[in-house]
Write a protein that holds these residues in place. Sequence first.
Motif, short mmCIF file in Angstrom:
data_model
loop_
_atom_site.label_atom_id
_atom_site.label_comp_id
_atom_site.label_asym_id
_atom_site.label_seq_id
_atom_site.Cartn_x
_atom_site.Cartn_y
_atom_site.Cartn_z
N LYS A 114 114.50 -13.94 -35.70
CA LYS A 114 114.80 -13.66 -34.45
C LYS A 114 114.40 -14.99 -33.40
O LYS A 114 115.20 -15.51 -32.59
N TYR A 115 113.02 -15.46 -33.92
CA TYR A 115 112.88 -16.53 -33.07
C TYR A 115 113.63 -17.80 -33.35
O TYR A 115 113.88 -18.61 -32.64
N LEU A 116 113.76 -18.10 -34.79
CA LEU A 116 114.68 -19.08 -35.20
C LEU A 116 116.06 -19.12 -34.47
O LEU A 116 116.61 -19.96 -34.20
N PHE A 117 116.67 -17.92 -34.47
CA PHE A 117 117.93 -17.83 -33.89
C PHE A 117 118.20 -17.89 -32.40
O PHE A 117 118.94 -18.50 -31.87
N SER A 118 116.77 -17.78 -31.72
CA SER A 118 116.74 -17.78 -30.45
C SER A 118 116.80 -19.39 -30.03
O SER A 118 117.34 -19.75 -29.20
N ILE A 119 116.44 -20.31 -30.88
CA ILE A 119 116.34 -21.66 -30.95
C ILE A 119 117.85 -22.09 -30.91
O ILE A 119 118.47 -23.12 -30.22
N LEU A 156 124.02 -23.81 -30.84
CA LEU A 156 124.46 -23.68 -32.12
C LEU A 156 125.38 -22.39 -32.66
O LEU A 156 126.26 -22.54 -33.12
N PHE A 157 125.03 -21.48 -31.75
CA PHE A 157 125.42 -20.13 -31.48
C PHE A 157 125.89 -19.97 -29.96
O PHE A 157 124.91 -20.34 -29.32
N CYS A 158 126.86 -19.33 -29.79
CA CYS A 158 127.08 -18.93 -28.27
C CYS A 158 127.25 -17.23 -28.17
O CYS A 158 127.90 -16.71 -29.31
N LYS A 159 126.90 -16.62 -27.18
CA LYS A 159 127.14 -15.24 -27.03
C LYS A 159 128.74 -14.95 -26.57
O LYS A 159 129.17 -15.69 -25.54
N ASP A 160 129.28 -14.02 -26.86
CA ASP A 160 130.80 -13.99 -26.67
C ASP A 160 130.84 -12.43 -26.36
O ASP A 160 131.22 -11.76 -27.64
N GLY A 161 130.57 -11.96 -25.41
CA GLY A 161 130.62 -10.53 -25.03
C GLY A 161 129.40 -9.73 -25.62
O GLY A 161 128.30 -10.34 -25.39
N GLU A 162 129.66 -8.94 -26.50
CA GLU A 162 128.45 -8.26 -27.27
C GLU A 162 128.22 -8.82 -28.74
O GLU A 162 127.49 -8.57 -29.52
N THR A 163 129.13 -10.13 -29.04
CA THR A 163 128.86 -10.64 -30.38
C THR A 163 128.38 -12.10 -30.23
O THR A 163 128.29 -12.40 -29.08
N PHE A 164 128.16 -12.59 -31.11
CA PHE A 164 127.77 -13.90 -31.26
C PHE A 164 128.73 -14.91 -32.16
O PHE A 164 128.93 -14.51 -33.24
#
Length: 530
Positions: free
Chosen positions: A416-421, A427-435
């Motif tokens: 989760k920490y790595l994904f927060s980076i 590198l990822f963007c939030k799109d509604g309830e998904t990424f």
Amino acid sequence: MTELLSEELIQKIYGFCRSKVRSEQDAEDLAQDICVEMLKATHSGKPIDNPNAFAWSVSQHVFCNWLRRKKRGSTAYLTDQFTSDEDVEQAYILEEQQQLLRRELALLSGNYRKAVVMFYFDNMTCAEIGSALGKPAGTVKWWLHDAKEAIRKGMNTMKTYGEKSYRPGALFVACQGLPGAGEEPMSCAKRKSAQNILLAAYRQPMTVEDLCMELGISAPYVEDEVGYLVENHLMKEASKGAYQTDFVILPGQNAELGVKIYETAFPAYYQKLMAHLNANRETLMNPVCNLAGFPWERLLWVYLHIIPEITIDKFKYDNHIHVPFRDIPDRPNGGKWIALGFENELHTRKKHDWQPYHPSDGPVHKTEKTFVQGFFHYWSGLDSSTFFDLPDEVFALCKEIQKGTLSIRELNEEQKYLFSIALEKKLFCKDGETFRPNYYYVGREGRETLERIAAGFYREAEPFMRQLYDLTLQEYAAGVPEHLRWQMGNFLSNHLTMLVTCSLYEAKKEGVLSEPDENSAYWLSLFASE
């Protein structure tokens, strides 16, 4: 002018004057007076064995006379403590001698400087100094003798700091191969002092004293930087006490060469490339090559990059231009790389319409845990430092998420920490309830498909690459030092990435590329695969 007043000596005289007076006009007048006095001495038949020392003596004499004239006409240049011409001259000479002594001490290298400081400032005996430095007392006496002689000569010599003391250059370092554990060599040249030492000593070896005068930095600090750069294989000791940069440095952007490349190859190259991509559009849009489901106009940011890059690599190897990985030297901190420097000269060159599509640092790679290749544009606000500062573990995690072997909802605390980076760096963007992924990634099958498509384009691309490489070689070959010729072609061929730059420019003109926005601008041309 006579041979006595060489261009180099005139520059030193003017530098002396600029350091002594406030206005540029006064400096020019004073320099002219000094040159006139030197010419008078020449015409008088007086023998001049050392023009440098003679210029220093004349400069101080003329400046003292200038001070006297200013004292009579204005108090703006002098304090009220001077009551006579002799006071003016004696005060100036005393201050000048003190400054020169400090300068020469600062320029002494290593043990010579330490011996002088310990002997004259710390009141240590030669035996005590020898014990502290691990040398016999006789060696210390020899150091002191040589140091005093160097100081005496230096104080009678006109010296001026070099251009990099007031207008430092900028150097960006990339590499071919595998970076070291601490991201060497990129991490070794982040400081201005290291960058300008490498730039100054590129074309010919320089001593520590030479570098001190060029950069305007005292010897203890230059020695420390040079030692670090030598230890990390960015410099070498070319001869005793003289050091030289040990990798190729090219202009960060040569607009004139860019124009030649553009006029030689475009739009013909771009038209052939786009025809080939469009012929393979269905395959390139297929989920095997497009896991993120990007539209065609977004995919072109990658395909106009990666297909030419694959063909350029093949051209390098087929023509024995590229240094094979087996021949790349092993490095001190676990890496296996050859460094490449790009000097920032953009402020001196005319800008062109295609320039925003040129990579900021050249194509850069991470290969330890996942294959990631970046082509970062000037307008994106990102250079390779951001790319290399991201831990490999972040890209490895993103790869598993895109492959579908790891669910975002099932991440552990470390993941989760790595994904927060990854979210912070977009590198990822939030799109509604998904990424949703914000960069291009393909698995092994997709990578093999891209390589087959690139191979099909090679026959059409090869004549362009040969013509442009010969053009680049003609432009730069003479400027690469002899000891770096073995890697010259490897890096001069990097200019073939202008095929990418100009293709993006042509595609933008035609309106077939997606518009960069706040989220996508960073990673439009990031390419990752197995």
